[in-house]
Design a protein around this motif. Structure first.
Motif, PDB file in Angstrom:
ATOM      1  N   ALA A  80     -10.664  -5.791   2.615  1.00 18.92           N
ATOM      2  CA  ALA A  80     -11.203  -6.643   3.680  1.00 18.92           C
ATOM      3  C   ALA A  80     -10.087  -7.114   4.621  1.00 18.92           C
ATOM      4  N   SER A  81      -8.942  -7.510   4.055  1.00 20.71           N
ATOM      5  CA  SER A  81      -7.822  -7.975   4.868  1.00 20.71           C
ATOM      6  C   SER A  81      -7.268  -6.857   5.744  1.00 20.71           C
ATOM      7  N   LEU A  82      -7.175  -5.655   5.186  1.00 23.48           N
ATOM      8  CA  LEU A  82      -6.696  -4.517   5.977  1.00 23.48           C
ATOM      9  C   LEU A  82      -7.678  -4.193   7.103  1.00 23.48           C
ATOM     10  N   GLY A  83      -8.975  -4.367   6.834  1.00 22.18           N
ATOM     11  CA  GLY A  83      -9.967  -4.162   7.888  1.00 22.18           C
ATOM     12  C   GLY A  83      -9.783  -5.139   9.031  1.00 22.18           C
ATOM     13  N   VAL A  84      -9.530  -6.406   8.709  1.00 22.37           N
ATOM     14  CA  VAL A  84      -9.289  -7.422   9.731  1.00 22.37           C
ATOM     15  C   VAL A  84      -8.025  -7.087  10.531  1.00 22.37           C
ATOM     16  N   MET A  85      -6.981  -6.675   9.814  1.00 24.36           N
ATOM     17  CA  MET A  85      -5.733  -6.338  10.503  1.00 24.36           C
ATOM     18  C   MET A  85      -5.917  -5.137  11.432  1.00 24.36           C
ATOM     19  N   ASN A  86      -6.725  -4.164  11.016  1.00 27.94           N
ATOM     20  CA  ASN A  86      -6.990  -3.010  11.884  1.00 27.94           C
ATOM     21  C   ASN A  86      -7.714  -3.447  13.154  1.00 27.94           C
ATOM     22  N   ASP A  87      -8.667  -4.378  13.005  1.00 26.50           N
ATOM     23  CA  ASP A  87      -9.375  -4.901  14.188  1.00 26.50           C
ATOM     24  C   ASP A  87      -8.408  -5.614  15.133  1.00 26.50           C
ATOM     25  N   ILE A  88      -7.506  -6.416  14.555  1.00 28.82           N
ATOM     26  CA  ILE A  88      -6.520  -7.130  15.373  1.00 28.82           C
ATOM     27  C   ILE A  88      -5.602  -6.132  16.081  1.00 28.82           C
ATOM     28  N   SER A  89      -5.193  -5.096  15.364  1.00 28.81           N
ATOM     29  CA  SER A  89      -4.319  -4.076  15.967  1.00 28.81           C
ATOM     30  C   SER A  89      -5.016  -3.373  17.118  1.00 28.81           C
ATOM     31  N   GLU A  90      -6.307  -3.049  16.919  1.00 34.06           N
ATOM     32  CA  GLU A  90      -7.068  -2.403  17.994  1.00 34.06           C
ATOM     33  C   GLU A  90      -7.138  -3.303  19.220  1.00 34.06           C
ATOM     34  N   GLU A 130      -2.234   4.613 -11.546  1.00 35.33           N
ATOM     35  CA  GLU A 130      -2.834   4.913 -10.245  1.00 35.33           C
ATOM     36  C   GLU A 130      -3.418   3.662  -9.603  1.00 35.33           C
ATOM     37  N   LEU A 131      -4.064   2.830 -10.429  1.00 35.73           N
ATOM     38  CA  LEU A 131      -4.624   1.587  -9.902  1.00 35.73           C
ATOM     39  C   LEU A 131      -3.514   0.674  -9.392  1.00 35.73           C
ATOM     40  N   ILE A 132      -2.453   0.526 -10.177  1.00 34.62           N
ATOM     41  CA  ILE A 132      -1.339  -0.338  -9.781  1.00 34.62           C
ATOM     42  C   ILE A 132      -0.664   0.204  -8.521  1.00 34.62           C
ATOM     43  N   LYS A 133      -0.484   1.525  -8.445  1.00 35.62           N
ATOM     44  CA  LYS A 133       0.128   2.125  -7.260  1.00 35.62           C
ATOM     45  C   LYS A 133      -0.738   1.909  -6.019  1.00 35.62           C
ATOM     46  N   ASN A 134      -2.044   2.051  -6.182  1.00 35.38           N
ATOM     47  CA  ASN A 134      -2.956   1.865  -5.055  1.00 35.38           C
ATOM     48  C   ASN A 134      -2.917   0.426  -4.539  1.00 35.38           C
ATOM     49  N   LEU A 135      -2.930  -0.543  -5.465  1.00 30.11           N
ATOM     50  CA  LEU A 135      -2.865  -1.945  -5.057  1.00 30.11           C
ATOM     51  C   LEU A 135      -1.522  -2.266  -4.408  1.00 30.11           C
ATOM     52  N   THR A 136      -0.446  -1.755  -4.977  1.00 32.13           N
ATOM     53  CA  THR A 136       0.886  -1.995  -4.418  1.00 32.13           C
ATOM     54  C   THR A 136       0.996  -1.397  -3.017  1.00 32.13           C
ATOM     55  N   ARG A 137       0.446  -0.196  -2.844  1.00 36.05           N
ATOM     56  CA  ARG A 137       0.472   0.461  -1.532  1.00 36.05           C
ATOM     57  C   ARG A 137      -0.275  -0.377  -0.490  1.00 36.05           C
ATOM     58  N   LYS A 138      -1.440  -0.908  -0.874  1.00 34.94           N
ATOM     59  CA  LYS A 138      -2.234  -1.716   0.058  1.00 34.94           C
ATOM     60  C   LYS A 138      -1.527  -3.021   0.413  1.00 34.94           C
ATOM     61  N   MET A 139      -0.894  -3.656  -0.598  1.00 37.93           N
ATOM     62  CA  MET A 139      -0.161  -4.899  -0.316  1.00 37.93           C
ATOM     63  C   MET A 139       1.025  -4.637   0.607  1.00 37.93           C
ATOM     64  N   MET A 141       1.175  -2.213   2.767  1.00 35.88           N
ATOM     65  CA  MET A 141       0.596  -1.912   4.077  1.00 35.88           C
ATOM     66  C   MET A 141       0.237  -3.199   4.823  1.00 35.88           C
ATOM     67  N   LEU A 142      -0.370  -4.153   4.096  1.00 40.14           N
ATOM     68  CA  LEU A 142      -0.734  -5.424   4.716  1.00 40.14           C
ATOM     69  C   LEU A 142       0.506  -6.185   5.161  1.00 40.14           C
ATOM     70  N   ASP A 143       1.535  -6.215   4.324  1.00 40.76           N
ATOM     71  CA  ASP A 143       2.796  -6.879   4.696  1.00 40.76           C
ATOM     72  C   ASP A 143       3.388  -6.251   5.959  1.00 40.76           C
ATOM     73  N   ARG A 144       3.380  -4.914   6.017  1.00 41.90           N
ATOM     74  CA  ARG A 144       3.954  -4.219   7.163  1.00 41.90           C
ATOM     75  C   ARG A 144       3.174  -4.517   8.444  1.00 41.90           C
ATOM     76  N   GLN A 145       1.838  -4.471   8.345  1.00 43.72           N
ATOM     77  CA  GLN A 145       1.017  -4.729   9.527  1.00 43.72           C
ATOM     78  C   GLN A 145       1.171  -6.165  10.012  1.00 43.72           C
ATOM     79  N   LEU A 146       1.242  -7.108   9.085  1.00 44.29           N
ATOM     80  CA  LEU A 146       1.458  -8.501   9.479  1.00 44.29           C
ATOM     81  C   LEU A 146       2.791  -8.667  10.189  1.00 44.29           C
TER      82      LEU A 146
END
Length: 323
Positions: A80-90, A130-139, A141-146
């Protein structure tokens, strides 16, 4: 249970004599009983361990279930947070930076470093890797976009300070006050014409409002038209400079004249039902270099984020075109 006793008949004395087991038999009996006890104990232990579980194991299972639930919640919140950040970026790339006349933030800059999947290899030894890697990747990504977005807004703030005149001339408020809006009658885009029934592109937004509702200039500019126009009815058209023009149609009264200079927020007209219209409302257009723009992108000064989100929903779902 009583122990079995065995007797043997002795014909020599015509008597029954008790038979005692040999030492070998006694040892064998003890060994057999001990072995059976071990087997039964092992079976009971296996049942408790694998099917019932010890209290400690039961607690671990419950904690593991709770942890998986929390990870699932975290995963959904990150999405959800990444979705919001994508909207802000757009919005940043396609609106704020267009207004300021500066280049968009490149995709390479927004997602720098994420093409290298090897950065997460150290997590492969963990349980649920795989679950831990996926969550770490998303976090990450969110840090980078912020980080990138904060830097972008800092840059835009500096540009705004040096482009104050340009900002005053960019449409940025609603033409009708929030308190006077009944509803969003129709959004921007292809709609069915209410008079002719054909599909056509609707180049503005329709605000349903009572006749006589105040209409305000959405930016500084000069009135270039305040007259009757075919289809539009009574129309006010304002040239804001920098390529921006706004139109306000189906009015009942003019409050300005052609050639008059106006400021953002000045009263320019009252809503009505003139021209090709099916009811009292305001038809509002924003044009940039002659091309129609979605006015929903030009309300960023006078409404809250919650009101803006509600306005977007209404514009997307509004299907009753009034002109």
């Amino acid at each position: 249970m009583s122990k079995k006793v065995f007797y043997r008949y002795n014909p020599a004395n015509d008597k029954y004599e008790r038979v005692y087991p040999s030492r070998r038999s006694r040892i064998w009996g003890i060994a057999r009983n001990t072995f059976m006890g071990i087997v039964i104990s092992a079976a009971l232990f296996s049942i408790i361990y694998y099917w019932i579980g010890t209290p400690a194991e039961q607690r671990l299972r419950e904690e593991n279930e709770q942890l998986n639930t929390q990870l699932d919640i975290l995963n959904r919140r990150l999405d959800a947070s990444l979705g919001v950040m994508n909207d802000i970026s757009e919005r940043d790339d396609n609106f704020y930076r267009v207004i300021m006349g500066t280049e968009r933030v490149s995709r390479a800059k927004r997602y720098a470093g994420f093409e290298n999947e090897n950065r997460y290899n150290h997590l492969n030894t963990l349980h649920d890797a795989e679950l831990i890697k996926n969550l770490t990747r998303k976090m990450d990504m969110l840090d980078r976009q912020l980080y990138v977005q904060i830097k972008s807004f800092d840059e835009l703030q500096k540009l705004a300070e040096t482009n104050k005149d340009r900002i005053r001339h960019i449409p940025s408020i609603q033409p009708i006050a929030q308190k006077h809006m009944r509803k969003m009658a129709s959004g921007y885009g292809t709609r069915r014409d209410p008079i002719y029934g054909t599909r056509k592109f609707h180049e503005g937004l329709d605000f349903a409002a009572d006749k006589g509702t105040p209409v305000y200039a959405t930016a500084d500019g000069k009135v270039v038209n305040a007259s009757w126009e075919s289809g539009y009815g009574n129309l006010v058209e304002i040239d804001h400079g920098y390529g921006y023009v706004t139109r306000y149609a189906h009015l009942s009264k003019f409050k300005v004249k052609e050639g008059q200079t106006v400021k953002r927020g000045d009263l320019i007209a009252e809503t009505g039902n003139t021209g090709k219209s099916t009811g009292p409302h305001l038809h509002y257009e924003v044009r940039y270099n002659g091309a129609p723009q979605n006015p929903i992108n030009y309300y960023f000064m006078d409404i809250t984020p919650e009101q803006y989100n509600q306005l977007i929903l209404e514009a997307e779902n509004a299907g009753h075109v009034m002109d």
